[in-house]
Design a protein around this motif. Structure first.
Motif, short mmCIF file in Angstrom:
data_model
loop_
_atom_site.label_atom_id
_atom_site.label_comp_id
_atom_site.label_asym_id
_atom_site.label_seq_id
_atom_site.Cartn_x
_atom_site.Cartn_y
_atom_site.Cartn_z
N CYS A 94 0.84 -1.20 0.00
CA CYS A 94 0.00 0.00 0.00
C CYS A 94 0.87 1.25 0.00
CB CYS A 94 -0.92 -0.01 1.21
SG CYS A 94 -2.17 -1.28 1.13
N LYS A 95 1.40 1.55 -1.16
CA LYS A 95 2.18 2.77 -1.33
C LYS A 95 1.72 3.43 -2.62
CE LYS A 95 5.83 -0.11 -3.17
NZ LYS A 95 7.08 -0.75 -2.86
N SER A 96 1.93 4.71 -2.71
CA SER A 96 1.39 5.48 -3.84
C SER A 96 2.33 5.52 -5.04
CB SER A 96 1.09 6.91 -3.40
OG SER A 96 0.15 6.92 -2.36
N TRP A 97 3.62 5.65 -4.81
CA TRP A 97 4.56 5.95 -5.88
C TRP A 97 5.56 4.82 -6.10
CZ3 TRP A 97 3.36 10.07 -8.71
CH2 TRP A 97 2.56 11.07 -8.13
N LEU A 98 5.90 4.61 -7.37
CA LEU A 98 6.87 3.60 -7.78
C LEU A 98 7.85 4.20 -8.78
CD1 LEU A 98 4.44 0.69 -8.77
CD2 LEU A 98 5.70 0.89 -6.62
N GLU A 99 8.99 3.54 -8.91
CA GLU A 99 9.91 3.83 -10.01
C GLU A 99 9.90 2.60 -10.91
OE1 GLU A 99 11.49 6.68 -10.84
OE2 GLU A 99 10.41 7.58 -9.15
N LEU A 100 9.62 2.80 -12.20
CA LEU A 100 9.51 1.70 -13.14
C LEU A 100 10.64 1.74 -14.16
CD1 LEU A 100 5.69 1.92 -13.99
CD2 LEU A 100 6.80 0.46 -12.29
N PRO A 101 10.99 0.57 -14.72
CA PRO A 101 12.00 0.54 -15.77
C PRO A 101 11.38 0.78 -17.15
CG PRO A 101 11.37 -1.69 -15.24
CD PRO A 101 10.58 -0.78 -14.33
N ALA A 102 10.49 1.75 -17.22
CA ALA A 102 9.78 2.01 -18.49
C ALA A 102 10.30 3.30 -19.10
CB ALA A 102 8.28 2.12 -18.22
N VAL A 103 10.57 3.26 -20.36
CA VAL A 103 11.02 4.46 -21.08
C VAL A 103 9.88 4.88 -22.00
CG1 VAL A 103 12.71 5.40 -22.67
CG2 VAL A 103 13.42 3.72 -20.96
N VAL A 104 9.48 6.12 -21.89
CA VAL A 104 8.34 6.62 -22.66
C VAL A 104 8.80 7.75 -23.56
CG1 VAL A 104 6.09 7.72 -22.51
CG2 VAL A 104 6.72 5.96 -20.85
N ASP A 105 8.43 7.69 -24.81
CA ASP A 105 8.70 8.77 -25.76
C ASP A 105 7.59 9.80 -25.59
OD1 ASP A 105 9.19 10.47 -27.84
OD2 ASP A 105 8.92 8.98 -29.42
N GLU A 106 7.89 10.84 -24.83
CA GLU A 106 6.85 11.83 -24.53
C GLU A 106 6.37 12.58 -25.76
OE1 GLU A 106 7.47 14.17 -20.96
OE2 GLU A 106 8.90 12.66 -20.25
N ALA A 107 7.18 12.64 -26.79
CA ALA A 107 6.78 13.32 -28.02
C ALA A 107 5.66 12.57 -28.73
CB ALA A 107 7.98 13.47 -28.95
N ALA A 108 5.54 11.27 -28.46
CA ALA A 108 4.53 10.45 -29.14
C ALA A 108 3.23 10.32 -28.36
CB ALA A 108 5.12 9.06 -29.41
N LEU A 109 3.12 10.99 -27.23
CA LEU A 109 1.90 10.91 -26.42
C LEU A 109 0.78 11.71 -27.07
CD1 LEU A 109 3.50 11.58 -22.92
CD2 LEU A 109 2.81 9.37 -23.84
N HIS A 110 -0.47 11.22 -26.91
CA HIS A 110 -1.60 12.03 -27.35
C HIS A 110 -2.66 12.07 -26.25
CE1 HIS A 110 -2.81 7.96 -28.68
NE2 HIS A 110 -4.02 8.37 -28.43
N PRO A 111 -3.25 13.26 -26.03
CA PRO A 111 -4.21 13.41 -24.94
C PRO A 111 -5.48 12.60 -25.20
CG PRO A 111 -4.12 15.41 -26.26
CD PRO A 111 -3.06 14.51 -26.78
N VAL A 112 -6.05 12.06 -24.11
CA VAL A 112 -7.27 11.28 -24.26
C VAL A 112 -8.51 12.18 -24.31
CG1 VAL A 112 -6.25 9.23 -23.19
CG2 VAL A 112 -7.53 10.86 -21.76
N VAL A 113 -8.35 13.44 -23.90
CA VAL A 113 -9.42 14.44 -23.98
C VAL A 113 -8.85 15.64 -24.72
CG1 VAL A 113 -10.90 15.99 -22.63
CG2 VAL A 113 -10.47 13.68 -21.80
N ASP A 114 -9.58 16.14 -25.70
CA ASP A 114 -9.08 17.29 -26.46
C ASP A 114 -8.98 18.52 -25.55
OD1 ASP A 114 -11.53 19.19 -26.93
OD2 ASP A 114 -12.28 17.17 -27.34
N GLU A 115 -8.18 19.48 -25.99
CA GLU A 115 -7.87 20.66 -25.17
C GLU A 115 -9.12 21.42 -24.73
OE1 GLU A 115 -5.43 23.49 -23.22
OE2 GLU A 115 -4.87 21.55 -24.07
N ALA A 116 -10.03 21.67 -25.65
CA ALA A 116 -11.23 22.45 -25.32
C ALA A 116 -12.08 21.73 -24.27
CB ALA A 116 -12.06 22.72 -26.57
N SER A 117 -12.26 20.43 -24.42
CA SER A 117 -13.05 19.66 -23.45
C SER A 117 -12.37 19.63 -22.09
CB SER A 117 -13.27 18.23 -23.95
OG SER A 117 -13.98 18.23 -25.16
N PHE A 118 -11.04 19.48 -22.11
CA PHE A 118 -10.31 19.45 -20.84
C PHE A 118 -10.43 20.79 -20.12
CE2 PHE A 118 -6.61 20.08 -18.15
CZ PHE A 118 -6.70 18.95 -17.35
#
Length: 195
Positions: A148-172
């Motif tokens: 029961c802890k909130s935060w972890l460190e993972l061995p995952a590398v994410v290309d932040e440039a390839a992320l896309h929002p799940v809600v468009d800007e206006a809706s958010f």
């Protein structure tokens, strides 16, 4: 990006679908209090403490779907989403928590119980901008991911440039403004933390 916030799988799915942008947090049992060490993080789905009766009825089917996936393979976890904090509020006020009830999937009693657990510490209300990863990241479960802890460190590398929002800007932005308006009558009892 390797920091991850653990959250119920059904809530991660709600965030990932765009149905929810809000999390309410008090911290894990093994933590003295909740803290926000990172403003950008991966969302790590968990199943511990997740119960159908703690969710609003319209989320019961999603709860069962998430549980079925876990039952098929509890040796791996799949990370699909990245989040960025748009707003952080803290409060000890029941009315403020009730005011944002329409913005999350939990029964009102869950929010109230979280608020009153460890009463010396405030409840954190996180408004998140959520992004889908370009491809899901599968990780084998490790002992350090449990508990029961909130935060972890993972061995995952994410290309932040390839992320896309799940809600468009206006809706958010519209949802963010609605949330801020709901909290406005309680601002003397709600502290905003700089994101």
């Amino acid at each position: 990006m390797t920091t991850a916030l653990k959250e119920w799988a059904v809530a991660v799915n709600a965030l990932g679908s765009g149905a929810q942008t809000l999390l309410i947090r008090k911290g894990g049992i093994h933590e003295k209090k909740f803290d926000v060490p990172a403003r950008r993080f991966l969302l790590f789905p968990t199943y511990i403490h997740q119960k159908e009766g703690l969710l609003k009825p319209e989320w019961h089917d999603e709860y069962h779907t998430s549980l079925a996936l876990f039952d098929r393979d509890s040796t791996h976890v799949t990370v699909r989403y990245f989040a960025e904090i748009a707003n952080v509020w803290t409060t000890w006020d029941d009315a403020a928590i009730a005011a944002v009830s329409d913005f999350h999937i939990w029964q009102p009693s869950v929010a109230s119980e979280r608020l009153h657990w460890r009463p010396r510490h405030p409840l954190y209300v996180l408004n998140l901008r959520v992004f889908a990863l370009p491809a899901p990241v599968g990780l084998p479960m490790q002992p350090e991911y449990g508990g029961c802890k909130s935060w972890l460190e993972l061995p995952a590398v994410v290309d932040e440039a390839a992320l896309h929002p799940v809600v468009d800007e206006a809706s958010f932005v519209a949802r963010q403004q609605a949330m801020e308006a709901a909290l406005e009558p309680y601002l003397e009892k709600v502290m905003s933390l700089e994101p």
